[in-house]
Every structure is written in C-alpha cells, then in structure tokens.
Design an enzyme around this catalytic site. Structure first.
Site, short mmCIF file in Angstrom:
data_model
loop_
_atom_site.label_atom_id
_atom_site.label_comp_id
_atom_site.label_asym_id
_atom_site.label_seq_id
_atom_site.Cartn_x
_atom_site.Cartn_y
_atom_site.Cartn_z
N ASP A 30 -7.71 -3.44 -5.54
CA ASP A 30 -8.73 -2.69 -4.73
C ASP A 30 -8.59 -1.17 -4.53
O ASP A 30 -8.03 -0.77 -3.70
CB ASP A 30 -8.70 -3.42 -3.38
CG ASP A 30 -10.11 -3.03 -2.47
OD1 ASP A 30 -10.87 -2.33 -3.11
OD2 ASP A 30 -10.34 -3.40 -1.29
N ASP A 36 0.98 -1.31 -0.11
CA ASP A 36 -0.02 -0.21 0.01
C ASP A 36 1.05 1.23 0.10
O ASP A 36 2.03 1.11 0.64
CB ASP A 36 -0.81 0.09 0.94
CG ASP A 36 -2.18 0.92 0.97
OD1 ASP A 36 -3.21 0.47 0.82
OD2 ASP A 36 -2.13 2.06 1.24
N CYS A 94 -15.39 -0.08 -4.26
CA CYS A 94 -16.32 -0.11 -3.43
C CYS A 94 -17.16 1.03 -3.86
O CYS A 94 -17.28 1.86 -3.01
CB CYS A 94 -15.95 -0.18 -1.87
SG CYS A 94 -17.55 -0.19 -0.72
#
Length: 431
Positions: free
Chosen positions: A307, A262, A360
């Site tokens: 993601d 990340d 999302c």
C-alpha cells in the site's frame, strides 16, 4: 449561533487555511477551542462550509469572481447548498455576521458555470494536474474530478473474526446503514444533510467490541483482491495504522502469518491497540524501519501487499485541503518512494507468489506508470488480469476500471464505483 455568525466563523477558518497554509482539521479544532460557546451543531455547520469550499474551490472562485475566503464561503451557500441570494443577503446583517454583500457578490451568487470553463475548473482539481486527469480519464476527466469533490459516506468493514454483516447492521441501525454494493463485508452510512457532521461511528460500542473498523469500500476491495486465505504467508510492507492488515487477518481466519512493517514508527504505533481489539492473532509486527527484518522474509511470501505512499488524490472527498497542498515537487518525491518500496518488496515474493501494488491515488504517474516501470525492471514478474481476480474473489461481474488502460489493473473511483479512488495491480512472480 445565528446563521450569519456561522458564516463569518467559516470565513475566518478558511482565511487560516488559505493564507497561513494550515491543515483544515487543525484550523477548525483551534477555532473550536477558542470559541467554546459554539455548540456541536454550530461546529458541524462551520466545518461543512469550510470543507465544501475546499472541495469545490476552483468552480466557486470562478463563479464568484474571486478566490478569497469570503467569496468561497458565500459560494458554498449559493452553489453547493442551494440557498437563495435573498437568504444569504439576510445572513450578512448585524451582530457577528459578515459585511453586507457587494453588487459583484450578488451577481456571483446567481451566476451559472460556463460549460466552456476549463476542465480543471469544472472538475475542481489543480490546474497543474490537468494532463494527469486527461491521461487517466480522457473525456470523463471533469466528471471524475467532480465526484472527488463531493462528500463521502462513512464505510465500515465487518470484522468477521467477531461479527457478521447482519450483526453490525443491527448495531448501527440508528444511522440507517446500507450494504456496500461490492464488498461482502462492507456497511455504509450514507452522506447526511449539509448542516450535519458525519456520525462518530468509532464511538459506538460495537466498535469498541471489535465488530468493525472504519474503512472505505475501495480499501476493502483492495484487501479482498489480494487473495489472502488460510495458512498463507503475507507481508504488509507499508502497514501504517494497520487497516488493511486487519482486513487480511480476517480473510485468513487468524491462520498463517502476516508480517506487518512500516518504515515510520509513528504511523505504525496505532496497530497494536487495533490488533488487540479486533482479536487478530496471526500478525507479527516487525520493528519499524528495520529493513533487515524484511530481508529475513526473502522469497518466503505468498503475498506481498504494498500500500504505497502516494498523493492521496483518491481521498480528496475526505481531505479536500490535501489537493491544494500537493505540489509537482511533492508528487515527484512520491514517485521515488513508490519505486523504492517496490524494489524493496520484490525479493520477498516466493516463486508463484503475488506482489499486490495499491495506491489511494487516481494519477497515472503513481499507478500504471509505476507498475510498468516495475515490470520492465523485474522480468520474472507478470501482471494478473484484474477482471479474472475480481470474478474469482467477489463472485460478481467485473464493473470495469475507471481508467483508460489495458485491463491488467483496476482503478476504483467515486464516479464509477462509489468508492474512494484506489488503484490495484497484481504482479505474479514466475514459478
């Protein structure tokens, strides 16, 4: 606390959120610290009024004829909770209760939502997003938005490295758990009554033992469809706290290798404790923000899981204040970040491998539009039809996508699938 005092407290918290633009969770936490006499039941009831007011802000303000904290809180009681006007009237009397109702408020409590009201009012999404919702859902825009304005259940993913679904169901039996309809490793604790707070599942001993992780079924499905299996080489390039990393590790049966990365070390920090608790031993956490560590994985990965940073519109049931803080400028920034992480991830995929793009979000500009951009920029990639992957992975009939699209991608939503909003596209590099 008396019902009227709870109502007044909710009004005060909503004023902090709406007038001072504070995150809802922080405003509620600060109120609780300043009012330590309030019990857990009081705090739960106050929080539920606040969050339901934010979920249904547009329709409530339309019905009540005002968008003040007081109007929204009163509107929750009448229109979301079904309290009679006389009951609400009685709450607004004496002590720490709100001021008595005005005639306009009394009228608002018994008003009905006009079927000709704008879609963004009936669907409870920001007006500036109306075009996005129409593009995504067509005639279903109102229904899809309205479902995102309801309360969400608590879903957990069984950690198959340590337990099975039957074992977790037994451990959580006091919460009346159910099996999730799509994910074979999911357990759902249904929405509780309006005055009750969602149970603190993570305080359960079974969580401490690593038997499960809290994870929405939509997120579980995204990980399952990625197709990770034993001995695969996988890069999770936006790993964050590691929820999907843990899911992938279990699917791979602790074999092969996952490289968790990340750009933000603060987001990545919780992954270490979670990996230890889950017993996941096939994960190598790369240094946060060190892009050269990713470069070493070039053309080696069977699966690159992206993601991507997004608006979070798919999680509005859980974080309703986020939909009112989002701006067109912030969304544009997310678009740039999504393209950047896709460009960073593409070289890592080996010939024949998959890039799995997940958000999302329910907004087409973050989903199909970004997948289309990627395919135009990287001609050696092609979409893999999600219906085919679903049948091969989940051994069940494909439920279809909530979005109006070409069938190569999948959009999960509360209205169509009972999950949070999740977009999934699988892009395969030519061999």
């Amino acid at each position: 606390m008396q019902p009227g005092a709870r109502l007044q407290a909710a009004i005060e918290v909503l004023a902090e959120i709406l007038n001072r633009h504070r995150p809802a969770a922080q405003a509620l936490s600060d109120w609780g610290r300043a009012h330590r006499f309030a019990g857990s039941g009081d705090r739960a009831a106050i929080g539920n009024i606040v969050f339901d007011a934010l979920r249904k802000r547009n329709s409530l303000s339309f019905l009540m004829g005002a968008e003040t904290p007081r109007a929204l809180a009163l509107g929750v009681l009448a229109h979301a909770w079904g309290e009679a006007a006389e009951v609400i009237d009685a709450m607004c009397a004496g002590g720490r209760a709100p001021e008595p109702l005005s005639e306009a408020e009394r009228a608002g409590l018994i008003a009905a939502l006009d079927p000709d009201a704008p879609d963004w009012v009936r669907g409870n999404y920001p007006e500036w997003m109306a075009d996005e919702f129409r593009a995504a859902f067509g005639a279903e825009a109102v229904a899809q938005g309205a479902a995102l304005a309801e309360r969400a259940p608590v879903d957990v993913r069984v950690n198959t490295l340590k337990a099975d679904r039957a074992k977790v169901m037994k451990a959580l039996r006091e919460y009346a758990p159910e099996e999730t309809p799509f994910s074979p490793v999911g357990v759902r604790v249904p929405v509780r009554a309006r005055h009750h707070k969602a149970p603190k599942i993570e305080a359960d001993a079974a969580h401490g033992k690593g038997w499960f992780e809290v994870q929405d079924e939509g997120s579980q499905i995204a990980a399952l469809l990625a197709g990770a299996g034993p001995r695969h080489q996988v890069a999770d390039v936006c790993a964050g706290a590691g929820g999907k990393t843990l899911a992938l590790a279990a699917q791979m049966e602790n074999t092969g290798q996952i490289y968790a990365y990340d750009a933000d070390k603060t987001r990545l920090r919780p992954i270490f404790e979670r990996l230890k608790r889950a017993g996941a031993r096939n994960v190598q956490v790369l240094p946060a923000g060190n892009e050269s560590a990713l470069e070493e994985l070039r053309e080696r990965m069977d699966i690159v899981f992206v993601d991507a940073p997004c608006s979070g519109s798919g999680a509005w049931r859980r974080r309703p204040d986020a939909k009112w803080r989002l701006s067109p400028q912030a969304l544009e920034k997310r678009h740039a970040e999504q393209r950047a992480v896709l460009a960073q991830s593409a070289p890592l995929v080996k010939p024949g491998g998959w890039l799995v793009y997940v958000t999302c979000s329910v907004l087409p500009s973050e989903n199909d539009a970004q997948a289309a951009w990627f395919l135009a920029e990287y001609s050696d990639f092609a979409p893999v039809p999600l219906a085919q992957v679903w049948r091969e992975t989940l051994s069940a009939s494909f439920p279809g996508s909530a979005a109006t699209g070409n069938g190569d991608s999948l959009l999960l939503t509360p209205a169509s699938h009972g999950t949070d909003g999740f977009f999934i596209a699988i892009l395969q590099r030519s061999a």
